[in-house]
Design a protein around this motif. Structure first.
Motif, PDB file in Angstrom:
ATOM      1  N   PHE A 158      -1.704  41.060  -9.977  1.00 21.02           N
ATOM      2  CA  PHE A 158      -2.456  39.889  -9.565  1.00 21.02           C
ATOM      3  C   PHE A 158      -1.852  39.296  -8.310  1.00 21.02           C
ATOM      4  CE2 PHE A 158       0.472  38.535 -12.859  1.00 21.02           C
ATOM      5  CZ  PHE A 158       0.999  37.343 -12.416  1.00 21.02           C
ATOM      6  N   GLN A 159      -2.739  38.685  -7.529  1.00 19.95           N
ATOM      7  CA  GLN A 159      -2.373  38.035  -6.293  1.00 19.95           C
ATOM      8  C   GLN A 159      -2.721  36.561  -6.456  1.00 19.95           C
ATOM      9  OE1 GLN A 159      -4.802  40.664  -6.266  1.00 19.95           O
ATOM     10  NE2 GLN A 159      -3.064  42.034  -6.298  1.00 19.95           N
ATOM     11  N   ILE A 160      -1.844  35.718  -5.940  1.00 24.52           N
ATOM     12  CA  ILE A 160      -2.065  34.274  -6.019  1.00 24.52           C
ATOM     13  C   ILE A 160      -2.261  33.743  -4.612  1.00 24.52           C
ATOM     14  CG2 ILE A 160      -1.067  32.064  -6.692  1.00 24.52           C
ATOM     15  CD1 ILE A 160       0.352  33.523  -8.964  1.00 24.52           C
ATOM     16  N   TYR A 161      -3.283  32.905  -4.470  1.00 27.50           N
ATOM     17  CA  TYR A 161      -3.632  32.324  -3.181  1.00 27.50           C
ATOM     18  C   TYR A 161      -3.645  30.806  -3.276  1.00 27.50           C
ATOM     19  CZ  TYR A 161      -5.335  37.025  -2.250  1.00 27.50           C
ATOM     20  OH  TYR A 161      -5.432  38.385  -2.091  1.00 27.50           O
ATOM     21  N   GLY A 162      -3.162  30.164  -2.225  1.00 27.77           N
ATOM     22  CA  GLY A 162      -3.215  28.712  -2.109  1.00 27.77           C
ATOM     23  C   GLY A 162      -3.320  28.336  -0.644  1.00 27.77           C
ATOM     24  N   HIS A 163      -3.726  27.113  -0.379  1.00 32.96           N
ATOM     25  CA  HIS A 163      -3.878  26.689   1.020  1.00 32.96           C
ATOM     26  C   HIS A 163      -2.722  25.811   1.509  1.00 32.96           C
ATOM     27  CE1 HIS A 163      -5.815  23.377  -1.196  1.00 32.96           C
ATOM     28  NE2 HIS A 163      -5.291  22.636  -0.243  1.00 32.96           N
ATOM     29  N   ASN A 164      -1.752  25.504   0.647  1.00 27.66           N
ATOM     30  CA  ASN A 164      -0.598  24.706   1.062  1.00 27.66           C
ATOM     31  C   ASN A 164       0.456  25.651   1.640  1.00 27.66           C
ATOM     32  OD1 ASN A 164       1.904  23.340   1.122  1.00 27.66           O
ATOM     33  ND2 ASN A 164       1.140  21.819  -0.323  1.00 27.66           N
ATOM     34  N   LYS A 192       9.493  37.912 -12.963  1.00 27.34           N
ATOM     35  CA  LYS A 192       8.966  38.471 -14.215  1.00 27.34           C
ATOM     36  C   LYS A 192       7.672  39.255 -14.004  1.00 27.34           C
ATOM     37  CE  LYS A 192       7.932  36.886 -18.914  1.00 27.34           C
ATOM     38  NZ  LYS A 192       7.914  35.711 -19.803  1.00 27.34           N
ATOM     39  N   TYR A 193       6.793  38.750 -13.125  1.00 25.14           N
ATOM     40  CA  TYR A 193       5.459  39.335 -12.982  1.00 25.14           C
ATOM     41  C   TYR A 193       5.190  40.010 -11.630  1.00 25.14           C
ATOM     42  CZ  TYR A 193       4.589  36.851 -17.284  1.00 25.14           C
ATOM     43  OH  TYR A 193       4.667  36.396 -18.578  1.00 25.14           O
ATOM     44  N   HIS A 194       6.062  39.832 -10.663  1.00 26.61           N
ATOM     45  CA  HIS A 194       5.957  40.514  -9.366  1.00 26.61           C
ATOM     46  C   HIS A 194       4.614  40.324  -8.668  1.00 26.61           C
ATOM     47  CE1 HIS A 194       9.749  42.331 -10.433  1.00 26.61           C
ATOM     48  NE2 HIS A 194       9.215  42.720 -11.575  1.00 26.61           N
ATOM     49  N   PHE A 195       4.116  39.115  -8.668  1.00 25.26           N
ATOM     50  CA  PHE A 195       2.848  38.825  -7.997  1.00 25.26           C
ATOM     51  C   PHE A 195       3.071  38.562  -6.513  1.00 25.26           C
ATOM     52  CE2 PHE A 195       4.535  34.881  -9.780  1.00 25.26           C
ATOM     53  CZ  PHE A 195       4.549  34.040  -8.678  1.00 25.26           C
ATOM     54  N   SER A 196       2.019  38.735  -5.737  1.00 19.03           N
ATOM     55  CA  SER A 196       2.081  38.349  -4.331  1.00 19.03           C
ATOM     56  C   SER A 196       1.560  36.923  -4.211  1.00 19.03           C
ATOM     57  CB  SER A 196       1.262  39.295  -3.460  1.00 19.03           C
ATOM     58  OG  SER A 196      -0.112  39.175  -3.749  1.00 19.03           O
ATOM     59  N   LEU A 197       2.071  36.217  -3.239  1.00 15.01           N
ATOM     60  CA  LEU A 197       1.694  34.824  -3.004  1.00 15.01           C
ATOM     61  C   LEU A 197       1.321  34.700  -1.540  1.00 15.01           C
ATOM     62  CD1 LEU A 197       1.583  31.929  -4.171  1.00 15.01           C
ATOM     63  CD2 LEU A 197       3.970  31.684  -3.494  1.00 15.01           C
ATOM     64  N   GLN A 198       0.045  34.353  -1.291  1.00 17.54           N
ATOM     65  CA  GLN A 198      -0.452  34.340   0.076  1.00 17.54           C
ATOM     66  C   GLN A 198      -1.262  33.090   0.361  1.00 17.54           C
ATOM     67  OE1 GLN A 198      -2.496  38.021   0.931  1.00 17.54           O
ATOM     68  NE2 GLN A 198      -1.014  39.182  -0.239  1.00 17.54           N
ATOM     69  N   TRP A 199      -1.306  32.754   1.640  1.00 19.84           N
ATOM     70  CA  TRP A 199      -2.088  31.619   2.116  1.00 19.84           C
ATOM     71  C   TRP A 199      -3.549  32.019   2.254  1.00 19.84           C
ATOM     72  CZ3 TRP A 199      -4.983  30.860   6.594  1.00 19.84           C
ATOM     73  CH2 TRP A 199      -5.370  29.544   6.837  1.00 19.84           C
ATOM     74  N   VAL A 200      -4.430  31.074   1.967  1.00 19.22           N
ATOM     75  CA  VAL A 200      -5.861  31.252   2.156  1.00 19.22           C
ATOM     76  C   VAL A 200      -6.383  29.964   2.803  1.00 19.22           C
ATOM     77  CG1 VAL A 200      -6.492  30.394  -0.159  1.00 19.22           C
ATOM     78  CG2 VAL A 200      -7.982  31.980   0.998  1.00 19.22           C
TER      79      VAL A 200
END
Length: 126
Positions: A69-75, A105-113
């Motif tokens: 899973f990939q997580i996106y946020g605008h901050n 634990k989950y190795h997700f990516s965290l990116q700006w949107v």
């Protein structure tokens, strides 16, 4: 699987006595979350949104097993702090550490949107 987090400030005078609404959205699962939160600033409320999402993922592994899973946020400040591109705000260091523990634990990516592409904010309309 794409996941989105965001927060939206509330008017100073409101019946809830809170300063923001924390939100997350997991479109593929049809999951939307929103809750009032007492934040000290926008970084605090966005970080609370991210942690709410991560806690949901952690306690609902039946939806996430064998999936990336990939997580996106605008901050951008929160994204950059967690991605090691910006110094950590000491006030939020324990919360950022908690987010990093979930990341380990989950190795997700965290990116700006961009703000207009953050589907977590769609929760305000429904």
């Amino acid at each position: 699987m794409d996941c989105y987090f965001a927060a939206c400030p509330l008017p100073e005078q409101n019946d809830l006595g809170k300063s923001a609404v924390v939100l997350f959205n997991i479109p593929e699962l049809g999951i939307r979350f929103k809750a009032p939160f007492a934040a000290v600033d926008s970084n605090h409320s966005d970080l609370a949104s991210l942690l709410a999402l991560l806690e949901f993922i952690d306690s609902n592994q039946k939806y996430f097993t064998n999936r990336t899973f990939q997580i996106y946020g605008h901050n951008l400040a929160i994204i950059n702090m967690l991605n090691g591109r910006q110094p950590v705000d000491e006030r939020f260091e324990p919360l950022l550490d908690k987010a990093q523990n979930y990341r380990s634990k989950y190795h997700f990516s965290l990116q700006w949107v961009p703000l207009n592409e953050n589907s977590a904010l769609d929760s305000l309309l429904g």
